[in-house]
Design a protein around this motif. Structure first.
Motif, PDB file in Angstrom:
ATOM      1  N   GLY A 187       0.786  -1.227   0.000  1.00 31.37           N
ATOM      2  CA  GLY A 187       0.000   0.000   0.000  1.00 31.37           C
ATOM      3  C   GLY A 187       0.815   1.271   0.000  1.00 31.37           C
ATOM      4  N   THR A 188       1.908   1.309   0.782  1.00 33.93           N
ATOM      5  CA  THR A 188       2.716   2.529   0.845  1.00 33.93           C
ATOM      6  C   THR A 188       3.514   2.754  -0.432  1.00 33.93           C
ATOM      7  OG1 THR A 188       4.618   1.423   1.859  1.00 33.93           O
ATOM      8  CG2 THR A 188       2.945   2.306   3.346  1.00 33.93           C
ATOM      9  N   ILE A 189       3.618   1.734  -1.258  1.00 37.33           N
ATOM     10  CA  ILE A 189       4.354   1.837  -2.520  1.00 37.33           C
ATOM     11  C   ILE A 189       3.412   2.226  -3.654  1.00 37.33           C
ATOM     12  CG2 ILE A 189       5.752   0.560  -4.194  1.00 37.33           C
ATOM     13  CD1 ILE A 189       6.369  -1.264  -1.565  1.00 37.33           C
ATOM     14  N   HIS A 193       2.141   6.305  -5.974  1.00 39.76           N
ATOM     15  CA  HIS A 193       2.313   6.285  -7.420  1.00 39.76           C
ATOM     16  C   HIS A 193       0.983   6.500  -8.141  1.00 39.76           C
ATOM     17  CE1 HIS A 193       6.523   5.480  -7.890  1.00 39.76           C
ATOM     18  NE2 HIS A 193       6.486   4.415  -7.103  1.00 39.76           N
ATOM     19  N   LEU A 194      -0.100   6.011  -7.560  1.00 41.49           N
ATOM     20  CA  LEU A 194      -1.405   6.118  -8.208  1.00 41.49           C
ATOM     21  C   LEU A 194      -2.021   7.498  -8.071  1.00 41.49           C
ATOM     22  CD1 LEU A 194      -3.085   2.704  -7.281  1.00 41.49           C
ATOM     23  CD2 LEU A 194      -2.396   3.461  -9.550  1.00 41.49           C
ATOM     24  N   ILE A 195      -1.938   8.084  -6.882  1.00 37.12           N
ATOM     25  CA  ILE A 195      -2.671   9.334  -6.653  1.00 37.12           C
ATOM     26  C   ILE A 195      -1.775  10.490  -6.229  1.00 37.12           C
ATOM     27  CG2 ILE A 195      -4.755   8.041  -6.060  1.00 37.12           C
ATOM     28  CD1 ILE A 195      -4.291   8.770  -3.126  1.00 37.12           C
ATOM     29  N   ILE A 204      -2.975   7.931   4.272  1.00 39.35           N
ATOM     30  CA  ILE A 204      -2.157   7.037   5.100  1.00 39.35           C
ATOM     31  C   ILE A 204      -2.115   7.487   6.547  1.00 39.35           C
ATOM     32  CG2 ILE A 204       0.222   6.255   5.513  1.00 39.35           C
ATOM     33  CD1 ILE A 204       0.548   6.177   2.426  1.00 39.35           C
ATOM     34  N   VAL A 205      -1.926   8.781   6.798  1.00 40.05           N
ATOM     35  CA  VAL A 205      -1.738   9.218   8.183  1.00 40.05           C
ATOM     36  C   VAL A 205      -3.060   9.431   8.908  1.00 40.05           C
ATOM     37  CG1 VAL A 205       0.497  10.255   7.644  1.00 40.05           C
ATOM     38  CG2 VAL A 205      -1.561  11.688   7.653  1.00 40.05           C
ATOM     39  N   THR A 206      -4.137   9.716   8.178  1.00 40.47           N
ATOM     40  CA  THR A 206      -5.427   9.939   8.842  1.00 40.47           C
ATOM     41  C   THR A 206      -6.293   8.693   8.870  1.00 40.47           C
ATOM     42  OG1 THR A 206      -6.660  10.593   6.844  1.00 40.47           O
ATOM     43  CG2 THR A 206      -5.403  12.325   8.008  1.00 40.47           C
ATOM     44  N   GLY A 207      -6.123   7.799   7.899  1.00 38.40           N
ATOM     45  CA  GLY A 207      -6.967   6.612   7.806  1.00 38.40           C
ATOM     46  C   GLY A 207      -8.403   6.917   7.432  1.00 38.40           C
ATOM     47  N   ARG A 208      -8.696   8.126   6.988  1.00 40.39           N
ATOM     48  CA  ARG A 208     -10.080   8.558   6.774  1.00 40.39           C
ATOM     49  C   ARG A 208     -10.745   7.799   5.633  1.00 40.39           C
ATOM     50  NH1 ARG A 208     -11.089  11.877   2.502  1.00 40.39           N
ATOM     51  NH2 ARG A 208      -9.321  12.827   1.403  1.00 40.39           N
ATOM     52  N   PRO A 209     -12.080   7.697   5.659  1.00 37.60           N
ATOM     53  CA  PRO A 209     -12.796   7.017   4.578  1.00 37.60           C
ATOM     54  C   PRO A 209     -12.855   7.857   3.308  1.00 37.60           C
ATOM     55  CG  PRO A 209     -14.350   7.884   6.187  1.00 37.60           C
ATOM     56  CD  PRO A 209     -12.985   8.116   6.753  1.00 37.60           C
ATOM     57  N   VAL A 210     -12.848   7.182   2.174  1.00 38.50           N
ATOM     58  CA  VAL A 210     -12.975   7.820   0.869  1.00 38.50           C
ATOM     59  C   VAL A 210     -14.094   7.115   0.112  1.00 38.50           C
ATOM     60  CG1 VAL A 210     -11.846   8.293  -1.341  1.00 38.50           C
ATOM     61  CG2 VAL A 210     -10.542   8.460   0.792  1.00 38.50           C
ATOM     62  N   LYS A 211     -15.142   7.858  -0.210  1.00 36.85           N
ATOM     63  CA  LYS A 211     -16.273   7.290  -0.934  1.00 36.85           C
ATOM     64  C   LYS A 211     -15.985   7.262  -2.444  1.00 36.85           C
ATOM     65  CE  LYS A 211     -19.264   6.440   2.386  1.00 36.85           C
ATOM     66  NZ  LYS A 211     -19.806   5.080   2.618  1.00 36.85           N
ATOM     67  N   GLY A 212     -16.884   6.613  -3.178  1.00 35.13           N
ATOM     68  CA  GLY A 212     -16.670   6.376  -4.594  1.00 35.13           C
ATOM     69  C   GLY A 212     -16.399   7.626  -5.408  1.00 35.13           C
ATOM     70  N   LYS A 213     -17.185   8.684  -5.204  1.00 35.46           N
ATOM     71  CA  LYS A 213     -17.035   9.896  -6.015  1.00 35.46           C
ATOM     72  C   LYS A 213     -15.672  10.529  -5.811  1.00 35.46           C
ATOM     73  CE  LYS A 213     -19.428  14.205  -7.208  1.00 35.46           C
ATOM     74  NZ  LYS A 213     -20.608  15.070  -6.918  1.00 35.46           N
TER      75      LYS A 213
END
Length: 305
Positions: A187-189, A193-195, A204-213
């Motif tokens: 995941g950290t690799i 690279h993706l975003i 990574i540091v907050t762990g917050r949720p990310v919805k589809g949009k």
């Protein structure tokens, strides 16, 4: 220093010992599973597409050691099957995967030797991680069909895939941040690279949720689809890319991965691109140019003939 990554090999442990619980924690060597004999997976073929479903809905498809072993075997079987061109990974029962089975880990004794499982070795020749074949790049495209929760290790195996078809109500997140469980399935690799590093660090540091949009907006999702349709849409996408000349597509795919993870310089990347591309010209490119010259595919049309 840039991390070396085999393009269709591994990032990081190759032992096949996994711990089995039978009242005491005993380690024993586990041979390869017979083809199709999966307890926690549902593996099917739709024409030339392999679908691999994690089937622990009562656990929101969290992955224990047995499931990780089965995922490793299922993907090995997929790669060795010359009749398949792509795979779709999904979760049964409305959730992709809630990550590693923390209940199983909580029952390990304090002196449990993680290295002896074969899933936690820093170095690997098969790319095995706690979530299965998570520390490698596959020889053929893999698409994640994401519904419900794809969190913690579940998010990492979604990142493992080439593309992510994500439902509007799906949720990504590094939820393991709350419990002191690190990202050790790539995941950290992959995420930076993706975003990009800034957005990746936020997650990574907050762990917050990310919805589809939002996932689509930041590049975590490749396609956003209605709830309940991710598997069908992912299979359709897999069929679309399977209509292309496969050696050419996979050569370009591997070149992109090599440039991202393995090459030390632009010059090394550009030389590899040419060297590998030359191998395709006589196999697929001359014939393809002839199709175009005959009128097929003019004006940007995507035709199968």
């Amino acid at each position: 220093m840039r991390l070396k990554l085999a393009v269709h090999g591994t990032l990081l442990c190759r032992k096949t010992n996994i711990p089995l619980y039978n009242g005491t924690f005993a380690l024993r060597k586990m041979s390869s599973l017979p083809q199709g004999s999966y307890k926690n997976l549902v593996v099917d073929k739709v024409k030339n597409i392999t679908t691999i479903g994690i089937n622990r809905p009562e656990k929101r498809n969290c992955v224990n050691l047995q499931t990780a072993k089965e995922l490793q075997e299922a993907f090995k079987e997929f790669e060795n099957d010359s009749s398949t061109t792509a795979a779709v990974l999904y979760g049964k029962g409305g959730h992709f995967s809630a990550g590693l089975d923390l209940k199983e880990i909580s029952e390990f004794p304090n002196d449990f030797n993680f290295l002896e499982t074969g899933n936690y070795c820093p170095k690997s020749s098969e790319g095995v991680g706690p979530m299965g074949p998570s520390r490698r790049i596959f020889a053929k495209p893999v698409i994640a069909a994401v519904s419900g929760y794809a969190v913690a290790g579940g998010m990492e195996i979604a990142l493992m895939c080439d593309l992510r078809v994500v439902e509007e109500t799906a949720t990504f997140g590094i939820f393991c941040r709350r419990f002191g469980v690190p990202l050790i399935d790539g995941g950290t690799i992959r995420l930076p690279h993706l975003i990009g590093l800034s957005r990746a660090m936020d997650l990574i540091v907050t762990g917050r949720p990310v919805k589809g949009k939002e996932a689509l907006h930041i590049g975590l999702a490749n396609r956003l689809v209605p709830t309940g349709s991710s598997l069908n849409e992912a299979v359709k996408l897999a069929e679309e890319i399977s209509n292309f000349p496969q050696e050419c597509m996979n050569t370009d795919r591997k070149s992109a991965y090599a440039a991202m993870f393995s090459s030390q310089s632009f010059e090394e990347s550009i030389q590899r691109e040419m060297a590998e591309g030359l191998k395709v010209l006589h196999k697929e490119s001359i014939q393809g140019a002839g199709k175009f010259a005959s009128g097929i595919g003019r004006h940007g049309k995507f035709e199968s003939q």
